[in-house]
Design an enzyme around this catalytic site. Structure first.
Site, PDB file in Angstrom:
ATOM      1  N   ASN A 107      36.934  35.553  16.632  1.00  0.00           N
ATOM      2  CA  ASN A 107      37.324  34.267  17.213  1.00  0.00           C
ATOM      3  C   ASN A 107      38.591  33.798  16.485  1.00  0.00           C
ATOM      4  OD1 ASN A 107      36.559  32.932  14.823  1.00  0.00           O
ATOM      5  ND2 ASN A 107      34.529  32.414  15.599  1.00  0.00           N
ATOM      6  N   GLU A 122      38.341  33.279  12.736  1.00  0.00           N
ATOM      7  CA  GLU A 122      38.244  34.545  12.009  1.00  0.00           C
ATOM      8  C   GLU A 122      39.591  35.270  11.998  1.00  0.00           C
ATOM      9  OE1 GLU A 122      33.539  35.169  13.239  1.00  0.00           O
ATOM     10  OE2 GLU A 122      35.131  35.986  14.498  1.00  0.00           O
ATOM     11  N   ASP A 161      29.035  36.929  21.216  1.00  0.00           N
ATOM     12  CA  ASP A 161      28.217  38.135  21.377  1.00  0.00           C
ATOM     13  C   ASP A 161      28.264  38.621  22.825  1.00  0.00           C
ATOM     14  OD1 ASP A 161      27.436  37.882  18.703  1.00  0.00           O
ATOM     15  OD2 ASP A 161      25.666  36.707  19.218  1.00  0.00           O
TER      16      ASP A 161
HETATM   17  N1  LIG Z   1      33.551  24.903  24.840  1.00  0.00           N
HETATM   18  C1  LIG Z   1      33.758  25.934  25.653  1.00  0.00           C
HETATM   19  N2  LIG Z   1      34.150  25.750  26.926  1.00  0.00           N
HETATM   20  C2  LIG Z   1      34.356  26.781  27.756  1.00  0.00           C
HETATM   21  N3  LIG Z   1      34.226  28.074  27.388  1.00  0.00           N
HETATM   22  C3  LIG Z   1      33.847  28.327  26.132  1.00  0.00           C
HETATM   23  C4  LIG Z   1      33.589  27.289  25.189  1.00  0.00           C
HETATM   24  N4  LIG Z   1      33.235  27.845  24.012  1.00  0.00           N
HETATM   25  C5  LIG Z   1      33.272  29.174  24.213  1.00  0.00           C
HETATM   26  N5  LIG Z   1      33.638  29.481  25.472  1.00  0.00           N
HETATM   27  C6  LIG Z   1      33.792  30.829  26.052  1.00  0.00           C
HETATM   28  O1  LIG Z   1      33.168  31.763  25.170  1.00  0.00           O
HETATM   29  C7  LIG Z   1      34.129  32.660  24.603  1.00  0.00           C
HETATM   30  C8  LIG Z   1      33.770  32.983  23.172  1.00  0.00           C
HETATM   31  O2  LIG Z   1      33.608  31.790  22.457  1.00  0.00           O
HETATM   32  P1  LIG Z   1      34.119  31.557  20.962  1.00  0.00           P
HETATM   33  O3  LIG Z   1      35.563  31.792  20.880  1.00  0.00           O
HETATM   34  O4  LIG Z   1      33.583  30.242  20.550  1.00  0.00           O
HETATM   35  O5  LIG Z   1      33.365  32.755  20.213  1.00  0.00           O
HETATM   36  P2  LIG Z   1      32.581  32.769  18.810  1.00  0.00           P
HETATM   37  O6  LIG Z   1      33.118  31.703  17.922  1.00  0.00           O
HETATM   38  O7  LIG Z   1      32.592  34.159  18.324  1.00  0.00           O
HETATM   39  O8  LIG Z   1      31.118  32.390  19.267  1.00  0.00           O
HETATM   40  P3  LIG Z   1      29.748  32.748  18.510  1.00  0.00           P
HETATM   41  O9  LIG Z   1      30.085  33.204  17.131  1.00  0.00           O
HETATM   42  O10 LIG Z   1      28.936  31.466  18.551  1.00  0.00           O
HETATM   43  O11 LIG Z   1      29.102  33.796  19.343  1.00  0.00           O
HETATM   44  C9  LIG Z   1      35.460  31.960  24.781  1.00  0.00           C
HETATM   45  O12 LIG Z   1      36.510  32.896  24.812  1.00  0.00           O
HETATM   46  C10 LIG Z   1      35.249  31.234  26.111  1.00  0.00           C
HETATM   47  O13 LIG Z   1      35.409  32.130  27.207  1.00  0.00           O
HETATM   48 MG   LIG Z   2      31.490  35.251  16.864  1.00  0.00          MG
END
Ligand SMILES: Nc1ncnc2c1ncn2[C@@H]1O[C@H](COP(=O)(O)OP(=O)(O)OP(=O)(O)O)[C@@H](O)[C@H]1O
Ligand SMILES: [Mg+2]
Length: 328
Positions: A204, A207, A274
Protein backbone atom coordinates in the site's frame (compact mmCIF):
# COMPACT_ATOMS: atom_id res chain seq x y z
CA UNK A 1 -13.79 -0.22 -24.91
CA UNK A 2 -10.09 0.74 -24.87
CA UNK A 3 -8.76 1.37 -21.39
CA UNK A 4 -11.83 -0.17 -19.79
CA UNK A 5 -12.41 -3.71 -18.64
CA UNK A 6 -15.22 -5.20 -20.73
CA UNK A 7 -17.62 -7.37 -18.77
CA UNK A 8 -17.24 -10.22 -21.27
CA UNK A 9 -13.46 -10.33 -20.90
CA UNK A 10 -13.83 -10.16 -17.10
CA UNK A 11 -16.26 -13.08 -17.19
CA UNK A 12 -13.95 -15.08 -19.45
CA UNK A 13 -11.03 -14.33 -17.13
CA UNK A 14 -12.91 -15.65 -14.09
CA UNK A 15 -13.67 -18.84 -16.00
CA UNK A 16 -9.95 -19.29 -16.72
CA UNK A 17 -8.98 -18.52 -13.08
CA UNK A 18 -11.16 -21.33 -11.76
CA UNK A 19 -9.08 -24.31 -10.68
CA UNK A 20 -5.69 -22.56 -10.88
CA UNK A 21 -3.41 -23.91 -8.17
CA UNK A 22 -1.97 -21.18 -5.96
CA UNK A 23 0.42 -21.53 -3.04
CA UNK A 24 0.05 -18.95 -0.28
CA UNK A 25 3.15 -18.52 1.88
CA UNK A 26 2.84 -16.11 4.75
CA UNK A 27 2.28 -14.99 8.29
CA UNK A 28 -1.02 -16.54 9.34
CA UNK A 29 -3.16 -15.24 12.20
CA UNK A 30 -6.23 -16.26 14.10
CA UNK A 31 -8.69 -13.40 14.47
CA UNK A 32 -10.78 -14.03 17.57
CA UNK A 33 -14.00 -12.08 17.99
CA UNK A 34 -15.81 -11.70 21.29
CA UNK A 35 -19.15 -9.96 20.81
CA UNK A 36 -21.27 -8.62 23.62
CA UNK A 37 -23.07 -5.81 25.41
CA UNK A 38 -21.88 -3.54 28.17
CA UNK A 39 -24.25 -3.70 31.08
CA UNK A 40 -22.22 -2.18 33.90
CA UNK A 41 -18.87 -0.95 35.11
CA UNK A 42 -16.70 -3.53 36.84
CA UNK A 43 -16.49 -3.39 40.63
CA UNK A 44 -12.82 -4.49 40.29
CA UNK A 45 -11.52 -1.66 38.13
CA UNK A 46 -12.99 1.28 36.21
CA UNK A 47 -13.61 -0.74 33.04
CA UNK A 48 -16.79 -1.95 31.31
CA UNK A 49 -18.00 -5.52 31.84
CA UNK A 50 -18.95 -7.10 28.53
CA UNK A 51 -21.71 -9.72 28.68
CA UNK A 52 -20.70 -12.07 25.87
CA UNK A 53 -23.33 -13.29 23.43
CA UNK A 54 -21.16 -14.50 20.58
CA UNK A 55 -17.63 -15.81 20.06
CA UNK A 56 -16.01 -16.66 16.73
CA UNK A 57 -12.70 -17.26 15.01
CA UNK A 58 -11.59 -16.33 11.49
CA UNK A 59 -8.39 -16.70 9.49
CA UNK A 60 -6.38 -13.50 9.28
CA UNK A 61 -3.14 -12.30 7.71
CA UNK A 62 -2.03 -14.70 4.98
CA UNK A 63 -5.10 -16.79 5.84
CA UNK A 64 -7.29 -14.03 4.48
CA UNK A 65 -5.46 -14.21 1.14
CA UNK A 66 -6.34 -17.93 1.06
CA UNK A 67 -9.99 -17.03 1.80
CA UNK A 68 -10.00 -14.63 -1.13
CA UNK A 69 -8.42 -17.11 -3.54
CA UNK A 70 -10.93 -19.79 -2.55
CA UNK A 71 -13.82 -17.34 -3.05
CA UNK A 72 -12.75 -16.98 -6.68
CA UNK A 73 -12.46 -20.70 -7.26
CA UNK A 74 -8.72 -21.35 -6.98
CA UNK A 75 -7.20 -24.52 -5.55
CA UNK A 76 -5.08 -23.32 -2.67
CA UNK A 77 -2.07 -24.76 -0.87
CA UNK A 78 -0.79 -23.06 2.25
CA UNK A 79 2.63 -22.80 3.87
CA UNK A 80 3.17 -21.02 7.18
CA UNK A 81 4.33 -21.61 10.70
CA UNK A 82 2.08 -21.97 13.73
CA UNK A 83 2.84 -22.61 17.40
CA UNK A 84 2.38 -25.91 19.22
CA UNK A 85 -0.85 -24.69 20.81
CA UNK A 86 -4.64 -24.72 20.57
CA UNK A 87 -4.69 -21.76 18.20
CA UNK A 88 -2.24 -23.50 15.87
CA UNK A 89 -4.60 -26.47 15.69
CA UNK A 90 -7.43 -24.04 15.06
CA UNK A 91 -5.54 -22.60 12.05
CA UNK A 92 -5.38 -26.11 10.57
CA UNK A 93 -9.12 -26.64 11.19
CA UNK A 94 -10.01 -23.29 9.63
CA UNK A 95 -7.88 -24.14 6.57
CA UNK A 96 -9.54 -27.56 6.31
CA UNK A 97 -12.95 -25.92 6.51
CA UNK A 98 -12.30 -23.93 3.33
CA UNK A 99 -10.71 -26.85 1.50
CA UNK A 100 -7.12 -25.60 1.55
CA UNK A 101 -4.22 -28.06 1.39
CA UNK A 102 -2.27 -27.27 4.58
CA UNK A 103 0.49 -29.84 4.41
CA UNK A 104 2.96 -26.95 4.12
CA UNK A 105 2.16 -25.62 7.61
CA UNK A 106 4.96 -26.34 10.06
CA UNK A 107 4.69 -26.31 13.86
CA UNK A 108 7.39 -24.24 15.58
CA UNK A 109 7.86 -25.12 19.25
CA UNK A 110 9.40 -21.86 20.39
CA UNK A 111 6.64 -19.39 19.54
CA UNK A 112 2.89 -18.91 19.90
CA UNK A 113 0.43 -18.91 17.03
CA UNK A 114 -0.31 -15.28 16.15
CA UNK A 115 -3.73 -14.43 17.57
CA UNK A 116 -5.60 -11.15 17.76
CA UNK A 117 -8.52 -11.08 20.13
CA UNK A 118 -11.03 -8.27 19.72
CA UNK A 119 -13.72 -7.58 22.26
CA UNK A 120 -16.57 -5.78 20.54
CA UNK A 121 -19.52 -4.30 22.41
CA UNK A 122 -22.43 -2.69 20.57
CA UNK A 123 -20.37 -2.96 17.36
CA UNK A 124 -17.57 -0.86 18.89
CA UNK A 125 -14.20 -2.41 19.55
CA UNK A 126 -13.44 -2.10 23.27
CA UNK A 127 -9.95 -3.59 23.36
CA UNK A 128 -7.65 -5.87 21.36
CA UNK A 129 -5.19 -8.38 22.79
CA UNK A 130 -2.34 -9.78 20.67
CA UNK A 131 -0.41 -12.99 21.18
CA UNK A 132 2.56 -13.04 18.85
CA UNK A 133 6.28 -13.28 18.29
CA UNK A 134 7.99 -11.44 15.49
CA UNK A 135 11.35 -13.13 16.08
CA UNK A 136 12.77 -14.82 12.98
CA UNK A 137 12.15 -18.58 12.76
CA UNK A 138 14.96 -20.68 14.20
CA UNK A 139 17.35 -22.34 11.69
CA UNK A 140 15.77 -25.80 11.71
CA UNK A 141 12.20 -24.46 11.36
CA UNK A 142 13.41 -22.19 8.59
CA UNK A 143 14.92 -25.14 6.75
CA UNK A 144 11.71 -27.14 7.16
CA UNK A 145 9.62 -24.23 5.85
CA UNK A 146 11.93 -23.83 2.84
CA UNK A 147 11.72 -27.53 2.00
CA UNK A 148 7.90 -27.46 2.10
CA UNK A 149 7.71 -24.31 0.01
CA UNK A 150 10.17 -25.59 -2.61
CA UNK A 151 8.14 -28.77 -3.03
CA UNK A 152 4.73 -27.04 -3.22
CA UNK A 153 5.77 -24.06 -5.35
CA UNK A 154 7.10 -26.34 -8.09
CA UNK A 155 3.60 -27.78 -8.52
CA UNK A 156 1.69 -24.46 -8.56
CA UNK A 157 0.57 -21.99 -11.21
CA UNK A 158 1.35 -19.08 -8.90
CA UNK A 159 2.59 -18.15 -5.44
CA UNK A 160 1.48 -15.34 -3.13
CA UNK A 161 3.91 -14.20 -0.44
CA UNK A 162 1.88 -12.49 2.29
CA UNK A 163 4.21 -10.76 4.74
CA UNK A 164 3.02 -9.35 8.06
CA UNK A 165 6.55 -9.18 9.52
CA UNK A 166 6.00 -11.96 12.07
CA UNK A 167 9.33 -13.63 11.38
CA UNK A 168 8.48 -16.19 8.68
CA UNK A 169 10.18 -14.65 5.67
CA UNK A 170 13.86 -14.98 4.87
CA UNK A 171 15.70 -14.67 1.59
CA UNK A 172 16.00 -18.46 1.24
CA UNK A 173 12.23 -18.88 1.72
CA UNK A 174 11.51 -16.35 -1.04
CA UNK A 175 14.02 -18.09 -3.31
CA UNK A 176 12.35 -21.44 -2.64
CA UNK A 177 9.01 -19.89 -3.66
CA UNK A 178 10.30 -17.95 -6.66
CA UNK A 179 10.01 -20.82 -9.13
CA UNK A 180 6.33 -20.52 -10.10
CA UNK A 181 5.33 -18.66 -13.30
CA UNK A 182 3.74 -15.84 -11.24
CA UNK A 183 5.07 -14.81 -7.82
CA UNK A 184 3.22 -11.97 -6.08
CA UNK A 185 4.44 -10.36 -2.85
CA UNK A 186 2.57 -8.18 -0.35
CA UNK A 187 5.59 -6.95 1.64
CA UNK A 188 6.11 -5.05 4.87
CA UNK A 189 8.59 -2.19 4.35
CA UNK A 190 11.24 -3.51 6.74
CA UNK A 191 11.44 -6.75 4.70
CA UNK A 192 11.22 -5.22 1.24
CA UNK A 193 14.65 -6.41 0.09
CA UNK A 194 13.72 -10.06 0.69
CA UNK A 195 11.30 -9.85 -2.23
CA UNK A 196 13.78 -8.88 -4.95
CA UNK A 197 13.24 -10.73 -8.22
CA UNK A 198 9.60 -11.78 -7.80
CA UNK A 199 7.05 -11.00 -10.54
CA UNK A 200 5.23 -8.23 -8.70
CA UNK A 201 5.18 -6.48 -5.33
CA UNK A 202 1.93 -4.86 -4.18
CA UNK A 203 2.48 -2.63 -1.12
CA UNK A 204 0.00 0.00 0.00
CA UNK A 205 1.11 3.64 -0.29
CA UNK A 206 2.31 3.81 3.32
CA UNK A 207 4.40 0.67 2.86
CA UNK A 208 5.78 1.93 -0.47
CA UNK A 209 6.80 5.16 1.26
CA UNK A 210 8.39 3.25 4.15
CA UNK A 211 10.28 0.95 1.80
CA UNK A 212 11.71 3.74 -0.36
CA UNK A 213 12.03 6.60 2.10
CA UNK A 214 9.99 8.75 -0.31
CA UNK A 215 7.00 10.56 1.22
CA UNK A 216 4.14 10.02 -1.23
CA UNK A 217 2.22 13.26 -1.41
CA UNK A 218 1.52 13.90 -5.11
CA UNK A 219 1.81 12.26 -8.54
CA UNK A 220 5.52 13.05 -8.85
CA UNK A 221 6.49 11.48 -5.51
CA UNK A 222 4.28 8.45 -6.25
CA UNK A 223 6.07 8.00 -9.59
CA UNK A 224 9.43 8.36 -7.85
CA UNK A 225 8.55 5.72 -5.25
CA UNK A 226 7.14 3.29 -7.84
CA UNK A 227 10.20 3.67 -10.07
CA UNK A 228 12.57 3.30 -7.15
CA UNK A 229 10.90 0.04 -6.08
CA UNK A 230 11.15 -1.34 -9.63
CA UNK A 231 14.87 -0.54 -9.72
CA UNK A 232 15.61 -1.60 -6.16
CA UNK A 233 13.87 -4.98 -6.49
CA UNK A 234 14.16 -5.79 -10.17
CA UNK A 235 10.54 -6.94 -10.27
CA UNK A 236 8.50 -6.97 -13.47
CA UNK A 237 5.74 -4.91 -11.84
CA UNK A 238 5.01 -2.76 -8.81
CA UNK A 239 1.37 -2.13 -7.88
CA UNK A 240 0.76 0.50 -5.20
CA UNK A 241 -2.68 0.38 -3.56
CA UNK A 242 -3.84 3.79 -2.41
CA UNK A 243 -6.99 3.21 -0.36
CA UNK A 244 -9.79 5.52 -1.50
CA UNK A 245 -7.44 6.91 -4.17
CA UNK A 246 -7.37 3.59 -6.04
CA UNK A 247 -4.26 1.93 -7.50
CA UNK A 248 -1.12 2.72 -9.47
CA UNK A 249 0.82 0.34 -11.71
CA UNK A 250 4.52 0.64 -12.57
CA UNK A 251 5.97 -1.81 -15.12
CA UNK A 252 9.63 -2.41 -15.90
CA UNK A 253 8.87 -1.81 -19.61
CA UNK A 254 7.46 1.61 -18.82
CA UNK A 255 3.84 0.53 -18.27
CA UNK A 256 1.93 3.05 -16.15
CA UNK A 257 -1.69 3.02 -15.07
CA UNK A 258 -3.46 5.10 -12.45
CA UNK A 259 -7.04 4.12 -11.69
CA UNK A 260 -9.49 5.55 -9.15
CA UNK A 261 -11.28 3.35 -6.59
CA UNK A 262 -14.74 2.13 -7.58
CA UNK A 263 -16.66 1.46 -4.36
CA UNK A 264 -20.09 3.12 -4.21
CA UNK A 265 -20.40 2.89 -0.43
CA UNK A 266 -17.60 1.99 1.96
CA UNK A 267 -18.34 -0.26 4.93
CA UNK A 268 -15.18 -2.12 5.84
CA UNK A 269 -11.79 -1.46 4.24
CA UNK A 270 -9.72 -3.95 6.22
CA UNK A 271 -8.41 -6.83 4.16
CA UNK A 272 -8.93 -5.12 0.81
CA UNK A 273 -5.19 -5.41 0.15
CA UNK A 274 -5.50 -9.21 0.48
CA UNK A 275 -8.27 -9.19 -2.12
CA UNK A 276 -6.04 -7.17 -4.45
CA UNK A 277 -3.13 -9.62 -4.34
CA UNK A 278 -5.43 -12.63 -4.72
CA UNK A 279 -7.13 -11.26 -7.85
CA UNK A 280 -3.94 -9.84 -9.39
CA UNK A 281 -2.26 -13.21 -9.01
CA UNK A 282 -5.12 -15.26 -10.44
CA UNK A 283 -5.71 -12.85 -13.32
CA UNK A 284 -2.04 -12.93 -14.34
CA UNK A 285 -1.89 -16.71 -14.16
CA UNK A 286 -5.06 -16.88 -16.27
CA UNK A 287 -3.27 -14.92 -19.00
CA UNK A 288 -4.67 -11.43 -18.41
CA UNK A 289 -2.58 -8.43 -19.39
CA UNK A 290 -1.21 -6.55 -16.39
CA UNK A 291 -3.62 -3.66 -17.13
CA UNK A 292 -6.61 -6.04 -17.11
CA UNK A 293 -5.34 -7.70 -13.93
CA UNK A 294 -4.98 -4.35 -12.12
CA UNK A 295 -8.44 -3.19 -13.23
CA UNK A 296 -10.05 -6.44 -12.15
CA UNK A 297 -8.25 -6.34 -8.77
CA UNK A 298 -9.49 -2.79 -8.26
CA UNK A 299 -13.09 -3.85 -8.92
CA UNK A 300 -12.63 -6.78 -6.53
CA UNK A 301 -11.32 -4.46 -3.81
CA UNK A 302 -14.29 -2.17 -4.44
CA UNK A 303 -16.63 -5.12 -3.98
CA UNK A 304 -15.12 -6.12 -0.61
CA UNK A 305 -15.03 -2.64 0.89
CA UNK A 306 -18.76 -2.37 0.08
CA UNK A 307 -19.43 -5.41 2.27
CA UNK A 308 -19.80 -5.50 6.02
CA UNK A 309 -18.19 -8.22 8.07
CA UNK A 310 -16.57 -10.27 5.32
CA UNK A 311 -13.40 -9.63 3.44
CA UNK A 312 -13.90 -11.72 0.30
CA UNK A 313 -15.80 -11.22 -2.93
CA UNK A 314 -17.17 -13.79 -5.38
CA UNK A 315 -16.79 -13.48 -9.17
CA UNK A 316 -20.51 -12.70 -9.30
CA UNK A 317 -20.16 -9.77 -6.87
CA UNK A 318 -17.11 -8.44 -8.69
CA UNK A 319 -18.77 -8.74 -12.12
CA UNK A 320 -21.71 -6.72 -10.82
CA UNK A 321 -19.34 -3.81 -10.19
CA UNK A 322 -17.55 -4.28 -13.53
CA UNK A 323 -20.93 -4.22 -15.32
CA UNK A 324 -22.18 -1.20 -13.40
CA UNK A 325 -19.08 0.80 -14.31
CA UNK A 326 -20.70 2.15 -17.53
CA UNK A 327 -23.29 4.12 -15.54
CA UNK A 328 -20.84 6.10 -13.46
N1 LIG B 1 -11.93 3.95 1.43
C1 LIG B 1 -11.93 3.30 0.27
N2 LIG B 1 -12.78 3.64 -0.72
C2 LIG B 1 -12.79 2.98 -1.89
N3 LIG B 1 -11.95 1.96 -2.18
C3 LIG B 1 -11.09 1.58 -1.24
C4 LIG B 1 -11.02 2.21 0.04
N4 LIG B 1 -10.05 1.62 0.77
C5 LIG B 1 -9.54 0.66 -0.02
N5 LIG B 1 -10.14 0.62 -1.22
C6 LIG B 1 -9.84 -0.29 -2.34
O1 LIG B 1 -9.04 -1.36 -1.84
C7 LIG B 1 -7.73 -1.34 -2.42
C8 LIG B 1 -6.69 -1.75 -1.41
O2 LIG B 1 -6.82 -0.95 -0.27
P1 LIG B 1 -5.59 -0.36 0.56
O3 LIG B 1 -4.73 0.45 -0.31
O4 LIG B 1 -6.18 0.26 1.77
O5 LIG B 1 -4.81 -1.71 0.93
P2 LIG B 1 -4.14 -2.19 2.31
O6 LIG B 1 -3.75 -1.00 3.11
O7 LIG B 1 -3.11 -3.18 1.97
O8 LIG B 1 -5.36 -2.92 3.00
P3 LIG B 1 -5.27 -4.08 4.12
O9 LIG B 1 -3.88 -4.12 4.64
O10 LIG B 1 -6.31 -3.69 5.16
O11 LIG B 1 -5.69 -5.32 3.42
C9 LIG B 1 -7.57 0.07 -2.96
O12 LIG B 1 -6.64 0.09 -4.02
C10 LIG B 1 -9.00 0.39 -3.40
O13 LIG B 1 -9.30 -0.21 -4.65
MG1 LIG C 1 -2.03 -4.66 3.06
Amino acid sequence: MSGVLAIDSARALFARMRGKRVLVVGDVMVDEWVWGRVSRISPEAPVPVVAVHDHSFTLGGAGNVANNLVAIGAQVSFAASVGDDAEGRRVLELLDAIGVDRRGVIVAKDRPTTRKTRIVAHNQQVVRADWESSEPLGPSDRARACAQVAKLAAACDAVVLSDYAKGLFSRDLVEAANVAPVVMADPKPQNIELFAGVTCVAPNAREAAGATGIAIKDDASLEAAGTKLLEQLGTRYVVVTRGERGMALFGADGERLHIPSVARTVFDVSGAGDTVVAVLTLALSAGASIEEAVRLANFAAGAVVEKLGTATASPHEILELVGGDDDR
